[in-house]
Write an enzyme that holds these catalytic residues in place. Structure first.
Site, short mmCIF file in Angstrom:
data_model
loop_
_atom_site.label_atom_id
_atom_site.label_comp_id
_atom_site.label_asym_id
_atom_site.label_seq_id
_atom_site.Cartn_x
_atom_site.Cartn_y
_atom_site.Cartn_z
N GLU A 50 5.36 -38.37 31.39
CA GLU A 50 4.76 -37.78 30.19
C GLU A 50 3.50 -37.02 30.57
OE1 GLU A 50 4.84 -36.69 27.42
OE2 GLU A 50 5.27 -38.08 25.81
N ASP A 51 3.33 -35.87 29.95
CA ASP A 51 2.13 -35.08 30.21
C ASP A 51 0.88 -35.76 29.69
OD1 ASP A 51 2.98 -34.80 27.61
OD2 ASP A 51 2.79 -32.63 27.53
N ASP A 85 -1.76 -39.14 23.52
CA ASP A 85 -2.85 -38.87 22.58
C ASP A 85 -2.92 -40.07 21.63
OD1 ASP A 85 -4.77 -37.08 21.33
OD2 ASP A 85 -3.30 -36.75 19.78
N PHE A 108 -8.77 -31.31 22.69
CA PHE A 108 -7.49 -30.65 22.93
C PHE A 108 -7.51 -29.93 24.28
CE2 PHE A 108 -4.18 -27.44 22.30
CZ PHE A 108 -3.16 -28.25 21.82
N ARG A 160 1.00 -22.82 28.90
CA ARG A 160 1.74 -23.75 29.77
C ARG A 160 1.68 -23.32 31.22
NH1 ARG A 160 4.43 -27.22 26.39
NH2 ARG A 160 5.40 -26.35 24.52
#
Ligand code: 5GP
Ligand code: MG
Length: 179
Positions: free
Chosen positions: A103-104, A107, A156, A169
């Site tokens: 997973e990147d 959050d 963010f 990206r």
């Protein structure tokens, strides 16, 4: 000098360099390699955000492993069940396999909180988390993350696979929103 970039209407500043990211990914890969020697793990990378991280992490592990990609689409179920994540594109039988979820970012943690029980239902031999970024001040659930890249503030970020409304990206570094 900081190189500020603009994506759509927002400005971002450099936060994690390419070298820092890759050094950390190499460490994570070395740890996975040590733990999964001869276990032929399946890397289950969650699209879209983890495509670059997954590519680097897989190449940092010099053992036999498989990499496959899934998407988790959210749709609204009944009022009582709330939001459900549907798993799209899973083409490997995970029964009795050692699964490493790639997973990147975590959050709120909602995505993985909903996905992990589904995965458990598929009968894998083990489930481990490899997560590049964790926002400790945002996460609402507790996870055991044996392979973690960075803990970051609740701001963010974009780059290295992560986007802001589709853009960013392909940035090699990770950038943070300028507030
Ligand atoms: P969750 O809140 O379920 O842990 O995160 C869900 C998804 O939101 C992540 O997989 C990621 O795609 C996206 N996300 C969360 N925080 C960020 C962020 O700081 N930047 C970007 N680009 N996406 C994020
Ligand atoms: Mg993600």
């Amino acid at each position: 000098m900081q190189k500020i970039i603009t994506l759509h209407d927002l400005r971002f500043e450099p936060y994690l360099t390419k070298a820092a990211i890759l050094a950390q990914v190499q460490k994570m890969g070395a740890a996975i390699q040590k733990d999964f020697q001869d276990k032929k793990p399946v890397f289950l990378a969650v699209l879209n955000g983890s495509f670059i991280f997954a590519a680097d992490l897989a190449r940092a592990c010099e053992i036999d492993l498989e990499t496959t990609f899934i998407k988790l689409s959210s749709y609204h179920g009944t009022a009582s069940t709330g939001e459900i994540k549907e798993v799209i594109g899973l083409d490997v039988d995970l029964k009795n396999r050692h699964v490493v979820i790639v997973e990147d970012i975590i959050d709120s943690g909602q995505t993985l909180y909903e996905f992990i029980p589904k995965l458990e239902g598929m009968g894998p031999a083990s489930i481990s988390l490899a997560v590049l970024l964790l926002k400790p001040d945002a996460v609402k659930y507790e996870f055991d993350i044996p392979y973690l890249g960075f803990e970051i503030p609740n701001k963010f970020v974009v780059g290295y696979g992560l986007d802001y409304n589709g853009l960013g990206r392909n940035l090699e570094e990770i950038y943070q929103l300028v507030e």
